[in-house]
Design an enzyme around this catalytic site. Structure first.
Site, PDB file in Angstrom:
ATOM      1  N   ARG A   1      -3.770 -27.220  35.345  1.00  0.00           N
ATOM      2  CA  ARG A   1      -2.412 -27.355  34.831  1.00  0.00           C
ATOM      3  C   ARG A   1      -2.463 -27.916  33.419  1.00  0.00           C
ATOM      4  O   ARG A   1      -3.280 -28.807  33.133  1.00  0.00           O
ATOM      5  CB  ARG A   1      -1.581 -28.288  35.717  1.00  0.00           C
ATOM      6  CG  ARG A   1      -1.000 -27.625  36.949  1.00  0.00           C
ATOM      7  CD  ARG A   1       0.129 -26.659  36.604  1.00  0.00           C
ATOM      8  NE  ARG A   1       0.799 -26.165  37.782  1.00  0.00           N
ATOM      9  CZ  ARG A   1       0.489 -25.033  38.407  1.00  0.00           C
ATOM     10  NH1 ARG A   1      -0.514 -24.293  37.973  1.00  0.00           N
ATOM     11  NH2 ARG A   1       1.173 -24.640  39.470  1.00  0.00           N
TER      12      ARG A   1
ATOM     13  N   GLU B   1       3.817 -25.181  27.585  1.00  0.00           N
ATOM     14  CA  GLU B   1       3.696 -23.742  27.351  1.00  0.00           C
ATOM     15  C   GLU B   1       5.009 -23.030  27.709  1.00  0.00           C
ATOM     16  O   GLU B   1       5.737 -23.476  28.602  1.00  0.00           O
ATOM     17  CB  GLU B   1       2.543 -23.156  28.192  1.00  0.00           C
ATOM     18  CG  GLU B   1       2.729 -23.322  29.691  1.00  0.00           C
ATOM     19  CD  GLU B   1       1.529 -22.876  30.517  1.00  0.00           C
ATOM     20  OE1 GLU B   1       1.744 -22.082  31.441  1.00  0.00           O
ATOM     21  OE2 GLU B   1       0.401 -23.343  30.236  1.00  0.00           O
TER      22      GLU B   1
ATOM     23  N   HIS C   1      -2.136 -18.384  30.057  1.00  0.00           N
ATOM     24  CA  HIS C   1      -1.895 -18.685  31.484  1.00  0.00           C
ATOM     25  C   HIS C   1      -2.012 -17.406  32.318  1.00  0.00           C
ATOM     26  O   HIS C   1      -1.106 -17.048  33.073  1.00  0.00           O
ATOM     27  CB  HIS C   1      -0.531 -19.338  31.678  1.00  0.00           C
ATOM     28  CG  HIS C   1      -0.443 -20.115  32.968  1.00  0.00           C
ATOM     29  ND1 HIS C   1       0.432 -21.165  33.157  1.00  0.00           N
ATOM     30  CD2 HIS C   1      -1.123 -19.990  34.144  1.00  0.00           C
ATOM     31  CE1 HIS C   1       0.294 -21.658  34.380  1.00  0.00           C
ATOM     32  NE2 HIS C   1      -0.651 -20.957  34.991  1.00  0.00           N
TER      33      HIS C   1
END
Length: 323
Positions: free
Chosen positions: A233, A262, A280
């Site tokens: 994370r 993000e 991601h």
């Protein structure tokens, strides 16, 4: 709208294949923002039996309270920190997650980041495309024999460690508590782990317990020859401390698939030459999306039927029946 079709509140964007699979069984209501989800609850709350979300998206106590027919919450991916677990448990609503559905994909991507970072693949690719070639001083460290630290030896962290064992990496790990039967040495805290690592891979879930677990002290312990990779994370790494460490060359480099805040990244982070970034995507592949969709369907169907659940979150184990 058929009254016989179960209704699901969808809090996240869905891949087309996932949407098609779920629409074959459920009526979907898409609420991409907290306000939209509450508005759907106000209009359809008496009919909505399930929520489909992910780890980072907020599923608040207020939303849970506004859905009197709610019987199941499913979070795609391993994380579920955005779900108010206490509120769900108080209302006897099980929460499931996508444990294992994308674990191989994330582990594969972590290894790709390790090699891209150590060998500086993005910069070398750009050099050649711009008409350049290596100079006599162009050398990068190899992966083989590097000391590997795994922060978070769960399902994904374990798979990363096993993959990288092919590079003959001595491995040490840190969790909140030692993993029974683990084949690797245990470090008592993240600083001790970093001090024993040339390459520190972060694979922890999100939540308050892991926020900024990689801080300035951990980066200092990793040292000027050390590399950081984060596929867990974004909140697990103190971004300002990382920017300082990379700028001042207090660590050699970093590779991040996840960044706190993000997709809005600090300009100072994006400008760093000793950093590899991906958006991601570590857990996204056709295979993992298909597996995650199938697991979401299985959990939602079981939850609506009051049947045993395939992947109940750890915080609720023992409270509900599991497969």
């Amino acid at each position: 709208m058929s009254a016989s079709r179960p209704e699901i509140l969808v809090a996240i964007d869905l891949a087309p294949t996932t949407r098609a699979l779920l629409e074959a069984s459920f009526t979907l209501h898409h609420g991409p923002t907290p306000a939209a989800r509450l508005a759907i609850a106000a209009g359809r709350g008496a009919a909505i039996g399930g929520i489909l979300t992910n780890g980072a998206t907020e599923i608040s106590a207020a939303l849970i309270a506004a859905l009197p027919a709610l019987r199941i919450i499913h979070a795609q991916g391993v994380g579920h920190e955005g779900v108010d677990l206490d509120a769900a448990t108080l209302k006897q609503i099980p929460v499931t997650h996508g444990r294992g559905a994308n674990a191989d994909c994330v582990a594969d991507h972590a290894c790709a980041l390790v090699l891209a970072l150590l060998r500086d693949i993005p910069a070398m690719d750009a050099l050649v495309r711009q008409g350049g070639w290596r100079s006599g001083g162009t050398m990068r460290p190899m992966a083989s024999g590097k000391r590997l630290g795994i922060l978070g030896l769960g399902d994904i962290g374990g798979r990363i460690a096993r993959r990288l064992s092919g590079f003959a990496m001595p491995t040490v790990y840190h969790n909140r508590r030692p993993v029974a039967g683990a084949a690797y040495d245990y470090a008592p805290d993240p600083v001790a782990l970093a001090a024993r690592s040339d390459l520190l891979v972060v694979a922890v879930p999100g939540g308050a317990g892991s926020r900024h677990v990689v801080d300035a002290a951990v980066l200092q312990a990793l040292g000027p020859q050390g590399f950081l990779v984060n596929v867990g994370r974004g909140s697990a790494v103190d971004t300002l401390a990382l920017i300082e460490a990379l700028t001042e060359k207090r660590i050699a480099g970093a590779a991040l698939d996840v960044v706190e805040g993000e997709p809005d990244l600090p300009a100072a982070l994006r400008a760093l030459p000793n950093l590899v970034l991906t958006p991601h995507m570590a857990g996204r592949s056709p295979e993992s999306v298909q597996a995650a969709a199938a697991l979401a369907l299985a959990n939602l169907t079981a939850g609506l039927a009051g049947a045993p659940l395939p992947t109940l979150v750890p915080g609720q184990r023992g409270r509900f029946a599991e497969v």
